[in-house]
Scaffold this active site. Sequence first.
Site, PDB file in Angstrom:
ATOM      1  N   HIS A 199       0.839  -1.203   0.000  1.00 11.47           N
ATOM      2  CA  HIS A 199       0.000   0.000   0.000  1.00 11.47           C
ATOM      3  C   HIS A 199       0.869   1.246   0.000  1.00 11.47           C
ATOM      4  CE1 HIS A 199       0.461   0.594   4.425  1.00 11.47           C
ATOM      5  NE2 HIS A 199       0.323  -0.716   4.522  1.00 11.47           N
ATOM      6  N   ASP A 231      -0.341   4.342   1.143  1.00 15.81           N
ATOM      7  CA  ASP A 231      -0.680   5.290   2.216  1.00 15.81           C
ATOM      8  C   ASP A 231       0.065   4.924   3.498  1.00 15.81           C
ATOM      9  OD1 ASP A 231      -2.234   2.924   2.398  1.00 15.81           O
ATOM     10  OD2 ASP A 231      -3.746   3.928   3.627  1.00 15.81           O
ATOM     11  N   ASP A 242       6.217   0.308   7.115  1.00 14.34           N
ATOM     12  CA  ASP A 242       4.798   0.039   6.792  1.00 14.34           C
ATOM     13  C   ASP A 242       4.311   1.052   5.765  1.00 14.34           C
ATOM     14  OD1 ASP A 242       2.197  -0.817   6.811  1.00 14.34           O
ATOM     15  OD2 ASP A 242       1.745  -0.100   8.817  1.00 14.34           O
ATOM     16  N   GLU A 258      -5.074   1.432   2.441  1.00 14.62           N
ATOM     17  CA  GLU A 258      -5.023   0.228   3.290  1.00 14.62           C
ATOM     18  C   GLU A 258      -5.230   0.590   4.760  1.00 14.62           C
ATOM     19  OE1 GLU A 258      -3.691  -3.003   5.816  1.00 14.62           O
ATOM     20  OE2 GLU A 258      -2.816  -1.009   5.749  1.00 14.62           O
ATOM     21  N   GLU A 259      -4.674   1.734   5.162  1.00 16.78           N
ATOM     22  CA  GLU A 259      -4.707   2.096   6.586  1.00 16.78           C
ATOM     23  C   GLU A 259      -6.107   2.496   7.051  1.00 16.78           C
ATOM     24  OE1 GLU A 259      -2.470   1.325   8.484  1.00 16.78           O
ATOM     25  OE2 GLU A 259      -0.544   1.350   7.459  1.00 16.78           O
TER      26      GLU A 259
HETATM   27 ZN   LIG Z   1       0.712  -1.730   6.307  1.00 17.94          ZN
END
Ligand SMILES: [Zn+2]
Length: 436
Positions: A84, A86, A116, A150-151
């Site tokens: 992802h 974001d 992440d 995604e977040e």
């Molecule tokens: Zn992630």
Amino acid sequence: MTSHEQTDLDETAAIARDLIRFDTTNYGGGRSNGETDAAEYVAAKLEELGLTPLMFESEPGRHSVLAKVPGRDQTKPGLVVHGHLDVVPADPANWSVDPFGGEVRDGMLWGRGAVDMKNMDAMMLTSVGDLLRSGQQPERNLVLGFLADEEAGGVLGSHFLVKNHPELFDGMGEAISEVGGYSTFIDGKRAYLLQTGEKALIWIKLIARGTAGHGSQMIRDNAVTRLAEAVTVLGRQEWPVELTDTTTGLLREVSRILGVDPEQIAPDELVLKTGTASGFIKGSLRVTTNPTVLQAGYKHNVIPDTAEALVDIRCMPGDEQKVLAQVRELIGDDIEIETIHTDIGLETEFGGPLVESIKSTLDKHDPGAPVLPYLLSGGTDNKALSLLGIKGYGFAPLRLPEEMDFPAMFHGVDERVPLEALTFGSRVLRDLLATY
Ligand SMILES: [Zn+2]
């Protein structure tokens, strides 16, 4: 470019740094800085590799980018490799560096997304790039996905694509993505954790109702008191250990490494021996019911007639109804429960050709280091892809130093990743894609 900027960065680190410099903060609740700039950057990199980037805008500023890479063997089911774009918010006041500066310091790349998961986004681009530039092809057809949102549950990213463009994933059988593939130390020995499952998620609201009145009165059915009792019960609840196939397999492997009998040692104790990874694993052994938000009242001397709390529940895949019934029993009938959001859990087997291929590829790059299955207490975009029957794994390979508290980096302050780990991950991924 500033004069002291590191210019001899490995390509993976350079791309991850560039991606960190796009502030793609996703605040949740529909608020976001957007992924478009990062997506255009990725699209340009894909084009440089001779691929055709496909851009999908779910809402203004919310772009995901996909690219198909033809494999050598058209008879094999394809593999989705996704990350992802974001990131969660970062408060610069708490950080030692600018969270969006992409600074390189002490052999590490610092910034929101270093772990992440702009690290994996970069590893995807360079691993496939290495193959294509040397005239090779991946073994299978690939769909590379660089996804938005995604977040915030992937509503405007993975779920949008799965719902509106499912044909993009035709012929895909499995997927690899984040929160797995990293190393930890067990009894001084390095081991890798492959994520083979994700807990289910249930977000509920508790509503207590009572009699409104003056703050000086004798009122027994006070909504705040009643809500507080329910919140306390759920927050303090000692849920029993519940092992799934994945966590049973994990504990068996940990016991083997330690040379102990898994029947003789409590699961909680075994998990504490898994090094820094225990931060992730502890939450995978039982249900969790964490109160997160409280709302009640508007004046010091007025008893309100309602009080509300939000509770974040994570349970084993498939247990949602059972756990909701248990929660109902624990808090009693006079509290209303409203389900705000749910997402499914996943569990796939720790075996089969992909898992074997991951094991042998890691063994080539880090001989003798075992690979262990684990269940993620959170969730990833693999939940959305599972709706198309695609089996998802968490495999973003990183060889990390023992002292690094990797789980603390996710959504934490001073998120950073060793430059060497990025180079390692890109090579492992390249070899996996070339051979599997
Ligand atoms: Zn992630």
